[in-house]
Scaffold this active site. Structure first.
Site, short mmCIF file in Angstrom:
data_model
loop_
_atom_site.label_atom_id
_atom_site.label_comp_id
_atom_site.label_asym_id
_atom_site.label_seq_id
_atom_site.Cartn_x
_atom_site.Cartn_y
_atom_site.Cartn_z
N TRP A 101 0.71 -1.60 -0.20
CA TRP A 101 0.13 -0.03 0.34
C TRP A 101 1.56 1.16 0.23
O TRP A 101 0.58 2.52 -0.39
CB TRP A 101 -1.00 -0.76 1.17
CG TRP A 101 -1.74 -1.00 0.63
CD1 TRP A 101 -1.94 -2.05 2.56
CD2 TRP A 101 -2.73 -1.70 0.10
NE1 TRP A 101 -3.22 -3.30 1.93
CE2 TRP A 101 -4.24 -2.42 0.05
CE3 TRP A 101 -3.40 -1.13 -1.69
CZ2 TRP A 101 -4.61 -2.99 -0.09
CZ3 TRP A 101 -4.41 -1.19 -1.73
CH2 TRP A 101 -5.00 -2.63 -1.76
N ASP A 171 -1.14 6.24 6.13
CA ASP A 171 -2.36 5.83 5.43
C ASP A 171 -2.38 4.83 6.57
O ASP A 171 -1.88 3.88 7.24
CB ASP A 171 -2.27 4.90 4.39
CG ASP A 171 -2.91 3.78 4.26
OD1 ASP A 171 -4.03 3.87 5.25
OD2 ASP A 171 -3.16 3.10 3.42
N LYS A 195 -11.68 -1.72 7.28
CA LYS A 195 -11.03 -2.72 7.57
C LYS A 195 -11.53 -2.53 9.14
O LYS A 195 -12.33 -3.69 9.52
CB LYS A 195 -9.88 -2.00 7.61
CG LYS A 195 -9.01 -2.04 5.70
CD LYS A 195 -8.76 -3.05 5.45
CE LYS A 195 -9.16 -3.28 4.18
NZ LYS A 195 -7.36 -2.64 3.04
C1 LIG Z 1 -7.20 -1.62 2.10
C2 LIG Z 1 -6.48 -0.63 2.32
C3 LIG Z 1 -6.02 0.10 1.24
C4 LIG Z 1 -6.26 0.47 -0.02
O1 LIG Z 1 -7.89 0.84 0.35
P1 LIG Z 1 -8.87 0.74 -0.61
O2 LIG Z 1 -10.77 1.71 0.19
O3 LIG Z 1 -9.48 -0.51 -1.44
O4 LIG Z 1 -9.12 1.66 -1.15
C5 LIG Z 1 -5.18 0.77 1.43
N1 LIG Z 1 -3.97 0.61 2.56
C6 LIG Z 1 -4.48 0.12 3.18
C7 LIG Z 1 -3.24 0.11 4.57
C8 LIG Z 1 -5.78 -0.99 2.98
O5 LIG Z 1 -5.78 -1.81 4.49
#
Ligand SMILES: *Cc1c(COP(=O)(O)O)cnc(C)c1O
Length: 363
Positions: A101, A171, A195
């Protein structure tokens, strides 16, 4: 058909209470005679929903007044572009690459300016967090970027990097609300809700006000401008209304459970059950450096692809769903977010013990 234990990395398990409440309100939300899915985002009922969601999140995370909370769309992945488009005034940013990511975010930033990788754990397939106490932060960097919890690899920053005064962008998709945080240490934090909060389709951005400016990169789409969403209280256009409603319910659930201190304790307790077993098991082992282990995503392997596949198949038949590791890394991964009950983790470990007894001779 009862509910199974869902170890999915995302979209992931939601608190049963939240789902039940949403079911009860499905046809008639609090006497409005309609579902939240059917109502105007300009209605009084929805305004209350979004305002209360923000208020509860602010309370839970102790978000200071000089930070805005935005509910936007496009997934966490959209933020990989929104961050540089809004923040790259000097067109320079430093990235710490600790997994896929973070790497995707870095590659996206390369489209808009000079992005530098100032630390990485790619040398050991992202199984650890690099030392970030004294990084070569660029003098003119607009921000330093991390992915705080690496959902795929199961590592987590236990100490935030020393950004040498530059704003930290994080993130936090897979660790938001898992433990208390000091929001003031961040310039921007963002999270896809699917998540640790719940429904897909909502992204939460928490951003320090001075980083919200008119001065975005030329060509920045209106919908990616933080200022547009901030000025319109996340109601510039139709927001992901039903998702925000479910987020609000999850915030209330976390509050009712006792808040983030209690969540942290519960999460540590759950993770310990699994990690202790992995450390003593003769068949299963964890794949990441102990000191960097995530409380949320726990990858493990047997060392045999064949046994991994057998385990995943038998686990599924026994009611443990989504234990397959990310398609790019293989093995297994148990995601044990806030809403995973401790009994789910205990039951999984019992099942793993049984599998070990039955299959150790095959190794
Ligand atoms: C799942 C995830 C993403 C991607 O998320 P989307 O909503 O599918 O774009 C980005 N960063 C992390 C840390 C993730 O777990």
């Amino acid at each position: 058909m009862g509910r199974i234990y869902n170890f999915s990395a995302g979209p992931a398990v939601l608190p049963e209470e939240v789902l039940k409440e949403a079911a009860e309100e499905m046809l008639d939300y609090k006497g409005t005679g309609m579902s939240v899915m059917e109502m105007s985002h300009r209605s009084k009922a929805f305004e209350e929903i979004i305002q209360e969601a923000e208020k509860d999140l602010r309370e839970l995370m102790n978000i200071p007044d000089n930070y805005k909370v935005l509910f936007v769309q496009g997934g966490a992945s959209q933020q990989f572009a929104a961050v540089p488009m809004n923040l790259m005034k000097n067109k320079v940013a430093d990235y710490i690459v600790t997994g896929q990511w973070a790497k995707k975010a870095y590659l996206e930033a390369c489209l808009y300016g000079k992005a530098n990788i100032i630390a990485s754990s790619a040398d050991k397939t992202f199984s650890y967090i690099p030392d970030c106490s004294d990084l070569p932060v660029s003098e003119d960097a607009d921000y330093v970027y991390i992915c705080e919890n690496n959902t795929i690899y199961g590592t987590k920053f236990k100490t935030l990097p020393n950004t040498k005064g530059k704003p930290l962008v994080a993130d936090v998709s897979s660790c938001i609300l898992s433990e208390p945080v000091d929001v003031t240490k961040y310039g921007v934090m963002f999270a896809g809700a699917q998540k640790n909060i719940g429904p897909a389709g909502v992204v939460i951005v928490i951003i320090r006000e001075d980083l919200i400016t008119e001065d975005t990169l030329p060509g920045t789409p209106t919908m990616l401008k933080y200022k547009i969403h901030a000025d319109n209280n996340s109601l510039y256009n139709t927001p992901p209304a039903y998702g925000i409603y479910i987020c609000g319910k999850v915030f209330k659930w976390v509050k009712k459970m006792g808040g983030l201190e209690v969540m942290k304790k519960r999460n540590e307790e759950k993770a310990k059950i699994l990690y202790d077993f992995l450390d003593e098991s003769k068949l299963f082992k964890g794949t990441v450096a102990k000191e960097d282990r995530s409380l949320m995503n726990v990858p493990f392997i047997t060392g045999s692809d064949e046994l991994d596949a057998k385990f995943i198949k038998e686990a599924k038949a026994a009611g443990f769903e989504n234990l397959k590791g990310h398609r790019t890394v293989g093995g297994m991964r148990a995601s044990i977010y806030n809403a995973m009950p401790i009994d789910g983790v205990k039951a999984l470990v019992e099942f793993m013990k049984k599998f070990e007894d039955e299959n150790l001779s095959r190794l």
